[in-house]
Design an enzyme around this catalytic site. Structure first.
Site, mmCIF file in Angstrom:
data_model
loop_
_atom_site.group_PDB
_atom_site.id
_atom_site.type_symbol
_atom_site.label_atom_id
_atom_site.label_comp_id
_atom_site.label_asym_id
_atom_site.label_seq_id
_atom_site.Cartn_x
_atom_site.Cartn_y
_atom_site.Cartn_z
ATOM 1 N N TYR A 33 0.655 -0.841 -0.042
ATOM 2 C CA TYR A 33 0.046 -0.169 -0.327
ATOM 3 C C TYR A 33 1.052 1.018 -0.007
ATOM 4 O O TYR A 33 2.154 1.185 0.189
ATOM 5 C CB TYR A 33 -1.105 -0.110 1.050
ATOM 6 C CG TYR A 33 0.268 0.879 2.822
ATOM 7 C CD1 TYR A 33 -0.529 1.908 3.290
ATOM 8 C CD2 TYR A 33 0.597 -0.617 3.403
ATOM 9 C CE1 TYR A 33 -0.283 2.378 4.715
ATOM 10 C CE2 TYR A 33 1.250 -0.070 4.213
ATOM 11 C CZ TYR A 33 1.325 0.846 4.779
ATOM 12 O OH TYR A 33 1.532 1.601 6.060
ATOM 13 N N LYS A 150 6.697 -2.035 2.239
ATOM 14 C CA LYS A 150 5.363 -0.928 2.445
ATOM 15 C C LYS A 150 3.982 -1.939 1.951
ATOM 16 O O LYS A 150 3.336 -1.940 1.409
ATOM 17 C CB LYS A 150 4.810 0.199 1.756
ATOM 18 C CG LYS A 150 4.242 0.074 2.725
ATOM 19 C CD LYS A 150 4.203 2.552 2.103
ATOM 20 C CE LYS A 150 3.464 3.092 2.499
ATOM 21 N NZ LYS A 150 3.735 3.470 4.134
ATOM 22 N N GLU A 182 12.123 2.452 13.932
ATOM 23 C CA GLU A 182 11.587 3.684 13.086
ATOM 24 C C GLU A 182 10.542 3.605 14.977
ATOM 25 O O GLU A 182 10.378 2.610 15.469
ATOM 26 C CB GLU A 182 10.880 3.215 12.528
ATOM 27 C CG GLU A 182 10.929 2.151 12.172
ATOM 28 C CD GLU A 182 10.453 1.767 9.920
ATOM 29 O OE1 GLU A 182 10.960 2.689 9.642
ATOM 30 O OE2 GLU A 182 10.310 0.756 9.974
ATOM 31 N N LEU A 206 11.713 0.838 6.453
ATOM 32 C CA LEU A 206 10.356 1.809 5.410
ATOM 33 C C LEU A 206 11.165 2.397 5.130
ATOM 34 O O LEU A 206 11.786 3.620 6.197
ATOM 35 C CB LEU A 206 9.390 1.649 5.817
ATOM 36 C CG LEU A 206 8.440 2.488 4.482
ATOM 37 C CD1 LEU A 206 7.923 1.529 3.894
ATOM 38 C CD2 LEU A 206 7.048 3.098 4.666
#
Length: 286
Positions: A33, A150, A182, A206
């Site tokens: 996505y 992702k 993260e 990411l």
């Protein structure tokens, strides 16, 4: 008025949109996505999101069903149909419906499923949290090893976000081997002695589109950037901390695990980067 969504080339009211129970996005989290921010009716960092989408699809060996121009046309159509000035466009591509459940990938002739919808967020750039900053906690990073893709498998980040909520703070920073990877849905940074520090790109995090833009703007503003990992303890001793994401832009972090960062208020580096990012994004939006 019912929201209009995009499903496999058709625009229809959200109540009429449905996906097969055999879709591998539903059964296997076998999909990817992107979320594109919208300011003043313009799409922010659209090209970067398309580049990452194609990379994610390629890594999972899912055929890309649309061209960049077709994705852009659909995004713009959804903004118009739903009257979006400020907000988000969510795009999801799954491997599709093979007609039954199997761990093995289906034959190459299965058509991917494409879903897009909007979320209206008036005043997105004026989030009051930017004036006060977020408070975060550290949690163990228990996600799979390919965080650079992702994918839609977001259960553990959701669990971490809920732990943060239960403890009365805004978000969680995930920690692996003693180092921050993260946030639950954002990239993490600290500032020490005028230097911006953020983890280097790898499979561990990411590859944030907002991250890339912010680091580019920081370099143009002659800010020093160091890409390396850091610990929670180092973050607690920093002058500032912040996160970046497509929906939060640049968001100051003022507390980590109960320890105030710097003065306990948003610092000048994060504030300036947020200002630059929003200003430039409004100019460059499509």
């Amino acid at each position: 008025m019912s929201r209009i969504v995009y499903l496999n080339g058709t625009y229809l009211p959200e109540a009429e949109a449905s996906v097969s129970v055999f879709d591998r996005g539903f059964l296997m989290a076998d999909g990817v996505y992107e979320v594109v921010s919208v300011l003043d009716g313009k799409l922010i960092d659209f090209e970067g999101h398309m580049v990452r989408l194609k990379r994610s699809l390629s890594e999972l060996q899912i055929a890309n069903p649309l061209s960049d121009d077709e994705y852009l046309e659909a995004h713009r159509a959804l903004l118009e149909k739903n009257g979006i000035g400020d907000g988000l466009v969510y795009l999801q591509v799954t491997r599709g419906n093979p007609g039954d459940r199997d761990f093995a990938y289906p034959a190459a002739d299965v058509t991917p499923t494409v879903v897009m919808f909007t979320q209206s967020k008036p005043g997105l750039a004026d989030n009051p949290a930017a004036k006060t900053g977020w408070r975060v906690i550290g949690v163990e990073d228990l996600r799979w090893g390919r965080r650079d893709i992702k994918t839609v498998q977001l259960l553990y980040p959701s669990m971490a976000k809920m732990e943060a909520k239960a403890r009365g703070v805004d978000d969680a920073w995930m920690v692996e081997d003693g180092r921050v990877t993260e946030g639950t849905s954002n990239n993490a940074y600290i500032v020490k002695g005028g230097t911006i520090v953020t983890r280097e790109l790898s499979n561990d995090i990411l590859h944030g589109i907002t991250r890339a833009a912010v680091l580019r703007f920081a370099a143009e503003a002659q800010m020093k950037v160091e890409e390396r990992s850091f610990t929670i303890a180092e973050a607690q001793e920093a002058d500032e901390a912040f996160v970046t994401s497509a929906s939060a832009f640049v968001m100051p972090v003022v507390e980590i695990d109960g320890a105030k960062i710097g003065s306990g208020a948003p610092g000048p580096v994060a504030a300036r980067l947020r200002e630059i990012y929003i200003e430039e994004s409004r100019k460059l939006g499509v």
